[in-house]
Design an enzyme around this catalytic site. Structure first.
Site, PDB file in Angstrom:
ATOM      1  N   CYS A 166       0.846  -1.186   0.000  1.00  0.00           N
ATOM      2  CA  CYS A 166       0.000   0.000   0.000  1.00  0.00           C
ATOM      3  C   CYS A 166       0.883   1.239   0.000  1.00  0.00           C
ATOM      4  O   CYS A 166       2.076   1.177   0.222  1.00  0.00           O
ATOM      5  CB  CYS A 166      -0.870   0.008   1.236  1.00  0.00           C
ATOM      6  SG  CYS A 166      -1.775  -1.521   1.459  1.00  0.00           S
TER       7      CYS A 166
ATOM      8  N   ARG B 151       2.280   2.417  -6.907  1.00  0.00           N
ATOM      9  CA  ARG B 151       2.199   1.280  -5.990  1.00  0.00           C
ATOM     10  C   ARG B 151       0.890   0.513  -6.170  1.00  0.00           C
ATOM     11  O   ARG B 151       0.673  -0.514  -5.535  1.00  0.00           O
ATOM     12  CB  ARG B 151       2.315   1.752  -4.535  1.00  0.00           C
ATOM     13  CG  ARG B 151       3.679   2.335  -4.213  1.00  0.00           C
ATOM     14  CD  ARG B 151       3.722   2.884  -2.809  1.00  0.00           C
ATOM     15  NE  ARG B 151       3.926   1.851  -1.794  1.00  0.00           N
ATOM     16  CZ  ARG B 151       5.101   1.489  -1.316  1.00  0.00           C
ATOM     17  NH1 ARG B 151       6.191   2.033  -1.775  1.00  0.00           N
ATOM     18  NH2 ARG B 151       5.194   0.571  -0.392  1.00  0.00           N
TER      19      ARG B 151
ATOM     20  N   TRP C  61      -3.719  -1.777  -1.478  1.00  0.00           N
ATOM     21  CA  TRP C  61      -3.517  -2.929  -2.361  1.00  0.00           C
ATOM     22  C   TRP C  61      -3.969  -4.090  -1.503  1.00  0.00           C
ATOM     23  O   TRP C  61      -3.248  -4.545  -0.628  1.00  0.00           O
ATOM     24  CB  TRP C  61      -2.032  -3.016  -2.748  1.00  0.00           C
ATOM     25  CG  TRP C  61      -1.712  -4.175  -3.609  1.00  0.00           C
ATOM     26  CD1 TRP C  61      -1.147  -5.361  -3.217  1.00  0.00           C
ATOM     27  CD2 TRP C  61      -1.901  -4.273  -5.019  1.00  0.00           C
ATOM     28  NE1 TRP C  61      -0.990  -6.179  -4.305  1.00  0.00           N
ATOM     29  CE2 TRP C  61      -1.439  -5.549  -5.405  1.00  0.00           C
ATOM     30  CE3 TRP C  61      -2.418  -3.416  -5.981  1.00  0.00           C
ATOM     31  CZ2 TRP C  61      -1.483  -5.981  -6.731  1.00  0.00           C
ATOM     32  CZ3 TRP C  61      -2.453  -3.854  -7.295  1.00  0.00           C
ATOM     33  CH2 TRP C  61      -1.990  -5.115  -7.663  1.00  0.00           C
TER      34      TRP C  61
ATOM     35  N   ASN D 148       0.084  -0.698   6.163  1.00  0.00           N
ATOM     36  CA  ASN D 148       0.641  -1.414   5.022  1.00  0.00           C
ATOM     37  C   ASN D 148       1.225  -2.703   5.592  1.00  0.00           C
ATOM     38  O   ASN D 148       1.942  -2.657   6.574  1.00  0.00           O
ATOM     39  CB  ASN D 148       1.754  -0.548   4.393  1.00  0.00           C
ATOM     40  CG  ASN D 148       2.460  -1.231   3.251  1.00  0.00           C
ATOM     41  OD1 ASN D 148       2.005  -2.241   2.744  1.00  0.00           O
ATOM     42  ND2 ASN D 148       3.576  -0.663   2.840  1.00  0.00           N
ATOM     43  N   GLY D 149       0.903  -3.845   5.003  1.00  0.00           N
ATOM     44  CA  GLY D 149       1.476  -5.100   5.490  1.00  0.00           C
ATOM     45  C   GLY D 149       0.402  -6.088   5.904  1.00  0.00           C
ATOM     46  O   GLY D 149      -0.764  -5.946   5.529  1.00  0.00           O
TER      47      GLY D 149
ATOM     48  N   GLU E  66      11.629 -20.299 -18.298  1.00  0.00           N
ATOM     49  CA  GLU E  66      11.383 -18.943 -17.815  1.00  0.00           C
ATOM     50  C   GLU E  66      12.547 -18.021 -18.198  1.00  0.00           C
ATOM     51  O   GLU E  66      12.329 -16.880 -18.609  1.00  0.00           O
ATOM     52  CB  GLU E  66      11.167 -18.989 -16.285  1.00  0.00           C
ATOM     53  CG  GLU E  66      10.990 -17.666 -15.588  1.00  0.00           C
ATOM     54  CD  GLU E  66       9.812 -16.828 -16.089  1.00  0.00           C
ATOM     55  OE1 GLU E  66       8.999 -17.291 -16.888  1.00  0.00           O
ATOM     56  OE2 GLU E  66       9.744 -15.650 -15.675  1.00  0.00           O
TER      57      GLU E  66
ATOM     58  N   LYS F 144      12.049 -14.697 -20.568  1.00  0.00           N
ATOM     59  CA  LYS F 144      12.477 -13.363 -20.144  1.00  0.00           C
ATOM     60  C   LYS F 144      13.379 -12.729 -21.201  1.00  0.00           C
ATOM     61  O   LYS F 144      13.269 -11.551 -21.500  1.00  0.00           O
ATOM     62  CB  LYS F 144      13.226 -13.427 -18.802  1.00  0.00           C
ATOM     63  CG  LYS F 144      12.343 -13.648 -17.603  1.00  0.00           C
ATOM     64  CD  LYS F 144      11.616 -12.377 -17.220  1.00  0.00           C
ATOM     65  CE  LYS F 144      10.314 -12.563 -16.506  1.00  0.00           C
ATOM     66  NZ  LYS F 144       9.252 -13.339 -17.041  1.00  0.00           N
TER      67      LYS F 144
ATOM     68  N   GLU G  83      11.270 -11.689 -24.345  1.00  0.00           N
ATOM     69  CA  GLU G  83      10.383 -10.532 -24.196  1.00  0.00           C
ATOM     70  C   GLU G  83      11.123  -9.236 -23.916  1.00  0.00           C
ATOM     71  O   GLU G  83      10.658  -8.168 -24.284  1.00  0.00           O
ATOM     72  CB  GLU G  83       9.298 -10.786 -23.149  1.00  0.00           C
ATOM     73  CG  GLU G  83       9.787 -10.870 -21.730  1.00  0.00           C
ATOM     74  CD  GLU G  83       8.654 -11.005 -20.722  1.00  0.00           C
ATOM     75  OE1 GLU G  83       7.603 -10.394 -20.898  1.00  0.00           O
ATOM     76  OE2 GLU G  83       8.843 -11.742 -19.733  1.00  0.00           O
TER      77      GLU G  83
ATOM     78  N   HIS H 187      18.108 -35.730 -29.080  1.00  0.00           N
ATOM     79  CA  HIS H 187      17.029 -36.080 -30.021  1.00  0.00           C
ATOM     80  C   HIS H 187      16.848 -34.992 -31.076  1.00  0.00           C
ATOM     81  O   HIS H 187      15.818 -34.959 -31.747  1.00  0.00           O
ATOM     82  CB  HIS H 187      15.731 -36.326 -29.254  1.00  0.00           C
ATOM     83  CG  HIS H 187      15.841 -37.448 -28.281  1.00  0.00           C
ATOM     84  ND1 HIS H 187      15.929 -38.770 -28.667  1.00  0.00           N
ATOM     85  CD2 HIS H 187      15.938 -37.449 -26.926  1.00  0.00           C
ATOM     86  CE1 HIS H 187      16.052 -39.538 -27.587  1.00  0.00           C
ATOM     87  NE2 HIS H 187      16.061 -38.758 -26.523  1.00  0.00           N
TER      88      HIS H 187
ATOM     89  N   LYS I   2       0.893  -5.560 -19.752  1.00  0.00           N
ATOM     90  CA  LYS I   2       0.995  -6.221 -18.445  1.00  0.00           C
ATOM     91  C   LYS I   2      -0.144  -7.210 -18.243  1.00  0.00           C
ATOM     92  O   LYS I   2       0.034  -8.262 -17.654  1.00  0.00           O
ATOM     93  CB  LYS I   2       0.990  -5.164 -17.339  1.00  0.00           C
ATOM     94  CG  LYS I   2       1.197  -5.713 -15.947  1.00  0.00           C
ATOM     95  CD  LYS I   2       2.621  -6.185 -15.736  1.00  0.00           C
ATOM     96  CE  LYS I   2       2.825  -6.910 -14.422  1.00  0.00           C
ATOM     97  NZ  LYS I   2       4.001  -7.792 -14.454  1.00  0.00           N
TER      98      LYS I   2
END
Ligand code: F6R
Length: 617
Positions: free
Chosen positions: A2, A27, A75, A101-102, A486, A490, A493, A509, A612
């Site tokens: 937050c 944020r 958030w 926050n938390g 992954e 990365k 992209e 193979h 996103k």
């Protein structure tokens, strides 16, 4: 994650606070609110949605702008993003207002105690307990020492939090506390500020004070007093902020992605917070799927896209190993078109950072139509996929601004491990102490990720040296294979270059024909403990490709001398249990892709052609 702002001083507090909140917009928002104490009267306003909704409410219902103020952008973690769950939260006398926050891990227990004493709760948040506790504490003390009340309340709280409070009876004082969550003070002349980061007050002052762990600050117009939770003066770090406003939002980093990579230890720790009950059992509060239902599951199907799909591939290894339930993993965009076999005994796990990917949403709807139960793993509270699912497990990575998923991937892995362990627990497949051992190993992951981050400079240098490479191959075995995938994603992209991952055993193979002189090949080596067969096989694979001229970049656990002779570059990661290795092995690959893209002059926060959240099929 937050956003928090507090102000004491002669300027119109409401303006300063709302302006500060606007600077924390990056944020993420699902709601926003303010509390202003003016002429001895405490007033609050809060609204779900973007800051614009709060501004509109303030315009319709004008408040006194003077006095002191606190503000919050939420958030959501506990409780959906609604008006009544938005901060500030007030006590039952409407005299104490709190923002937070938390995550307060022991809030459920505290809430029960407070309700037994007659407190009426108006929200589903963990934060509200603090408003009531502060109010009780002030009453018991019979004085107006909000600082002492905050210190006493903080000693009872478990978890991670930044708390800020004001009280109607105490003009000119904002009190804040922190544990494992950010809080900075801005020192002005005859005025002082506090915020989750300097971006909120940089327009007013650049003199900042960073609070340490377990400290409480009392902010008055002409003084800043910082103590520990016992009231003893506390050491703090004072500094001058020489960033401009946009650098400040990024914590001084040039790109959000760089900041988000560094935030990973915190994100992993936050995702683990509050998962173990007082009796030592694993509890997944938001899960909403009854143990009885979970005992009847005969098959698991994981659906996801992109990076989230890779998290699903890793989850399969853990879930099948711990729970012995067959687990399929499928790209969400393919899922419903192949007439998958689903029934009431199938648990579908939809993994989506945003909770809005159309492919995953459509697959979720399809699975529910087929009577399967759907569990969402998601980072955005209240987004569509968790809303339409039967249950949800939220990751607590905080908002991710960079398009490339980094911290949300690591937290998805943690969430998947938690689901696997929870299933093993409810199905009686593991003893409590076995589960606790793995939870203990997970709890050490933030430290291990921190260690990786402190040793990645050579990875950056390597990446810069490969800026002109045409292609990079990635190899892995077991959980290292999705990690390799992954790493390749990365690089594609962010650096817009050809990158491909193979299961190392598949090399012979076909793909081995691609190896030519100088071709960079990144190899993720499994840990030596537990899966020694795999380890030895991959060492042979490294030898094979090196003999054919590949430039080998080897990611292996520290002390693994067997790979050194065949590594052109050796990247060491901490030795951790085999199934958990992706948490540490992914980090150098994120850094590698990010740095290589930066060396090519690319914008890593907004790579070309990408969004996103992909809300089309
Ligand atoms: C890659 C990346 C994407 C997302 C994918 C799914 O870095 O971020 O591949 O993982 O678009 O998005 P979510 O998880 O929001 O469903």
């Amino acid at each position: 994650m937050c956003g928090i702002v507090g102000y004491v001083g002669p300027k119109p507090a409401l303006e300063v606070v709302v302006e500060g909140l606007a600077r924390l917009e990056y944020r993420g928002y699902d709601s926003a609110g303010v509390a202003i104490l003016s002429d001895g009267k405490l007033q609050t306003e809060k609204r779900a949605g973007k800051l614009a909704n709060l501004r509109a409410a303030l315009e319709q219902n004008p408040r006194s702008a003077d006095g002191i103020g606190i503000g919050h952008t939420r958030w959501a973690t506990h409780g959906a993003p609604t008006d009544h769950n938005a901060h500030p939260h007030v006590d039952n006398t409407n005299r104490v207002a709190v923002i937070h926050n938390g995550i307060i891990e022991n809030f459920a227990q505290l809430r029960v105690e407070l309700e037994e004493r007659g407190c009426k709760f108006r929200s589903e948040t963990d934060t509200e307990v603090v408003a009531h506790l502060l109010s009780e504490e002030l009453k018991e003390r019979g004085d107006k020492d909000l600082g002492a009340a905050m210190r006493s309340v903080c000693r009872r709280l478990e978890g991670a939090f930044t708390l800020v409070a004001i009280c109607e009876d105490i003009p000119d004082l904002v009190v804040a506390a922190r544990r494992n969550s950010p809080l900075v003070v801005g020192r002005g002349k005859g005025e002082n500020f506090l915020a989750s980061d300097v971006a909120a007050f940089i327009a007013h002052t650049r003199d900042a004070v960073e609070l340490g762990q377990d400290q409480v600050v009392e902010l008055r117009p002409d003084s800043v007093t910082i103590t520990d939770y016992d009231g003893a003066p506390a050491p703090v770090r004072e500094y001058y902020v020489d960033w401009d406003a946009s650098a400040a939002e990024k914590g001084g980093y040039e790109y959000f992605m760089l900041k988000e990579i560094v935030e990973q230890p915190r994100a992993v720790a936050d995702t683990l917070l509050g998962r173990v009950a007082v009796d030592g059992t694993l509890t997944l509060d938001e899960m909403r799927l009854a143990p009885q239902e979970l005992r009847q599951i005969s098959k698991i199907v994981i659906i996801a896209c992109g990076t989230s799909y890779h998290a699903g591939l890793i989850a399969k290894y853990a879930i099948e190993h711990w729970c012995r339930i067959p687990c399929e993993v499928e790209v969400a965009s393919e899922f419903r078109y192949r007439d998958p076999i689903l029934d009431r005994q199938t648990l579908v796990i939809a993994i989506s950072q945003s909770g809005e990917s159309m492919d995953t949403l459509m697959a979720t709807r399809y699975a529910r139509e087929q009577q399967s139960r759907v569990l969402a793993i998601c980072n955005v509270n209240g987004s569509t996929i968790p809303r339409e699912s039967d249950g949800v497990l939220y990751t607590h990575a905080g908002p991710e601004v960079g398009v490339a998923a980094t911290k949300t991937f690591l937290t998805q892995l943690v969430a998947c491990y938690l689901v696997g362990l929870y299933l093993a627990q409810v199905r009686g497949l593991k003893f409590g102490d076995e589960i606790n051992t793995i939870i203990g190993q997970l709890a050490r992951m933030p430290e291990q990720v921190e260690k990786v981050l402190s040793t990645v400079e050579p990875v950056r240098e390597l990446a810069r040296s490969l800026a002109d490479a045409k292609t990079v191959l990635f190899l892995g075995r077991h959980v290292g294979y999705p990690v390799a995938m992954e790493g390749a994603l990365k690089l594609k992209e962010l650096a817009y270059m050809h990158a491909e991952a193979f299961a190392a055993g598949e090399l012979k193979h076909g793909p081995i024909a691609l190896i030519e002189d100088g071709l960079p090949v990144v190899v993720v080596v499994p840990s030596r403990e537990g899966r020694s067969v795999l380890h030895d096989k991959i060492v042979s694979n490294i030898q094979e490709i090196r003999a054919r001229g590949a430039r080998t970049i080897v990611i292996a656990e520290e002390g693994d001398e067997s790979v050194r002779p065949y590594s052109d570059t050796l990247i060491e990661i901490p030795a951790v249990p085999t199934l958990l290795q992706p948490i540490v092995a992914t980090v150098p690959l994120q850094v590698f892709a990010c740095e290589l893209a930066l060396a090519k002059g690319n914008d890593v926060d907004q790579p070309r052609n990408l969004a996103k959240s992909v809300t089309v099929e």
